[in-house]
Design a protein around this motif. Structure first.
Motif, short mmCIF file in Angstrom:
data_model
loop_
_atom_site.label_atom_id
_atom_site.label_comp_id
_atom_site.label_asym_id
_atom_site.label_seq_id
_atom_site.Cartn_x
_atom_site.Cartn_y
_atom_site.Cartn_z
N SER A 126 0.93 -1.26 -0.14
CA SER A 126 0.00 0.00 -0.07
C SER A 126 0.91 1.14 0.02
CB SER A 126 -0.94 -0.02 1.20
OG SER A 126 -1.55 -1.28 1.37
N GLU A 169 -8.35 -0.82 11.43
CA GLU A 169 -8.36 -1.14 9.92
C GLU A 169 -6.99 -1.61 9.53
OE1 GLU A 169 -11.83 1.71 8.63
OE2 GLU A 169 -9.91 2.46 8.15
N TRP A 228 -5.17 -2.37 6.40
CA TRP A 228 -5.23 -2.19 4.77
C TRP A 228 -4.11 -2.96 4.25
CZ3 TRP A 228 -9.32 0.65 2.54
CH2 TRP A 228 -10.27 1.53 3.33
N ARG A 274 -8.95 -4.30 5.00
CA ARG A 274 -9.38 -3.70 3.78
C ARG A 274 -8.47 -3.67 2.71
NH1 ARG A 274 -13.47 -0.18 5.53
NH2 ARG A 274 -13.60 0.60 3.63
N THR A 317 -6.61 -1.34 0.00
CA THR A 317 -6.04 0.05 -0.40
C THR A 317 -6.60 0.17 -1.92
OG1 THR A 317 -4.40 0.16 1.16
CG2 THR A 317 -4.17 1.53 -0.62
N PRO A 329 -11.24 0.44 -1.89
CA PRO A 329 -11.35 1.15 -0.70
C PRO A 329 -12.88 1.00 -0.39
CG PRO A 329 -10.86 2.84 -2.05
CD PRO A 329 -10.50 1.34 -2.92
#
Ligand code: ADP
Ligand code: ASP
Ligand code: MG
Length: 435
Positions: free
Chosen positions: A11, A203, A205, A262, A264, A267
């Motif tokens: 990410s 979260e 990512w 999640r 990136t 999203p």
């Protein structure tokens, strides 16, 4: 609302990825505490900054010229800084790193600089305060995380910041020596920060839209898991699902903070939510997921009347304790006992261990397989269903996979099979197909 957001290496691999991250963070006021990894791979075949640092430090320690290798690392950061049009210079930091490498500051110090520098870049990009993890993540003198101490330090320090960037992957001992977690450890930092600030959600990512039922590098388009429990996830992570570091679950679980995996690059996808609730399965679905890893050794001991012998397991585990080796599993039968050990942990100690087993346990016969892969099929609802194991074994038999070991976890949440390394991928596909 308070969120802790951790971003993995892919990410943050380049300026373009950083911009996506910036957009995600800025789109919600609540994303106040940011934990970055070091820049990862920009494309297939690229090298992660962490690996570049290990290689560079190795050269420094061997007394070789390392300025070229360090320059290449500097260029990775400069590329990002330039792409984001930041008014930031890492000149001083790189001078310090070069001096520390020459003075042999240590491999873990070296590796930690990827997160340290990326944290500086991230803080400048977002306009957030930079909090060095060395001040707030504490390890004891043996290198074991001091969880409670860390929690207090983090809580106190972050109470003073409305918004902050805390680099992942490392911390320090009380004397200031830098210590890293094992690979992928930025996930742990994120969980520690989430616990300390009492986040509403942690979260995480990454580059996949949540936890999938199996490793997407092995199974084509595995189904996503929308919700799963900490316990199920810990089994899957421990057994090899690398999305989330297995030690990142505990801090979130004790503080009852949901972890949300999640993507990136996507999203809008809600990803996977991890809470204390077991996986919500679709109609007809029995298991939550499958995970595994290669390279284990199974030592099986046969001895007449072993089942009525006293103290056999104690002596066996005593030997391994003396060699400082953790036990993965102990499957047993009438007059046979096996012990499963990870090859990574075993190092070159196998022969000495076998000698000691011979001497202390006096088995009639021992067998050793050193190329075993373990595969766990996990799901909290499994124990309530009949025929789950039968289905699993049939699937493996149909694909002619030879099962070398079986262990039903005592949590009744998983079934573990040992197969030969060469059958690993085939076995995972067969199990996935069956469920
Ligand atoms: P990050 O750099 O963001 O920390 P990682 O590489 O550590 O990301 O973890 C994400 C990768 O984990 C995915 O790209 C995928 O290849 C791999 N992976 C392995 N098992 C699974 C699984 N069950 N579900 C999703 N991804 C998985
Ligand atoms: N950068 C470290 C690694 O490559 C830590 C992490 O990415 O979580 O393992
Ligand atoms: Mg990771």
């Amino acid at each position: 609302m308070k969120k802790v957001v951790k971003f993995g290496g892919s990410s943050l691999a380049n300026a373009e990825q950083f911009k996506k991250v910036g957009e995600i963070i800025r789109s919600e006021e609540s994303r106040r505490y940011v934990v970055p990894s070091a820049p990862g791979k920009r494309f297939n075949g690229d090298t992660k900054v962490t690996d570049m640092l290990y290689a560079c430090y190795e050269a420094a320690e061997a007394g070789e010229e390392f300025s070229g290798k360090l320059q290449a690392i500097k260029e990775r950061f400069e590329e990002i800084i330039k792409g984001l049009s930041l008014d930031l210079s890492l000149e001083r930091e790189f001078e310090q790193i070069a001096a520390d490498f020459s003075a042999h500051a240590g491999k873990e110090y070296a590796a930690s600089r990827g997160e340290f520098l990326n944290g500086k870049v991230m803080a400048a990009y977002l306009g957030y305060e930079f909090v060095d993890a060395a001040e707030v993540i504490r390890f004891d003198k043996n290198g074991v995380l001091e969880a409670e101490k860390t929690n207090r330090l983090l809580e106190k320090r972050l109470a003073k910041c409305e918004k902050a960037v805390i680099p992942g992957f490392y911390g320090a001992k009380v004397d200031g020596t830098i210590k890293t977690f094992s690979r992928g450890g930025s996930d742990i930092t994120g969980a520690l920060v989430a616990r300390a600030v009492g986040a509403d959600v942690y979260e995480n990512w990454t580059d996949v839209s949540g936890f999938l039922m199996a490793d997407p590098r092995i199974v084509k388009d595995p189904k996503p898991i929308s919700t799963v429990s900490y316990k199920e996830l810990r089994e899957l992570s421990y057994m090899g699902a690398s999305v989330l570091h297995e030690d990142a679950i505990y801090p979130a679980r004790i503080a009852n903070i949901p972890i949300n995996i999640r993507n990136t690059n996507e999203p809008e996808n809600p990803g996977t939510m991890i809470t204390s609730e077991p996986a919500k399965l679709e109609e007809g679905q029995i298991i939550a997921g499958i995970a595994g890893s290669k390279d284990f050794t199974v030592i099986t001991m046969y001895k007449a009347l072993l089942s009525s012998e006293r103290g056999f397991i104690r002596k066996m585990s005593g030997v391994l304790e003396d060699f400082d080796i953790p036990i993965e599993h102990i499957p047993s039968g009438v007059d046979t006992l096996s012990v499963v050990i990870s090859n990574k942990q075993l190092g070159g100690k196998l022969e000495d261990i076998l000698d000691e087993f011979e001497r202390q346990l006096k088995p009639d016969h021992m067998e050793v397989s050193d190329d075993i892969a373990l595969i766990a099929t996990v799901g909290a609802g499994m124990s309530l269903r009949t025929g789950v194991s039968a289905k699993l074994f049939t699937a493996l038999a149909e694909k002619k996979v030879n099962i070398r070991m079986i262990d039903q976890g005592s949590s009744e949440m998983n079934i573990i099979v040992g197969v030969e390394n060469k059958d690993f991928e085939k076995a995972i596909r067969a199990i996935y197909g069956a469920f």
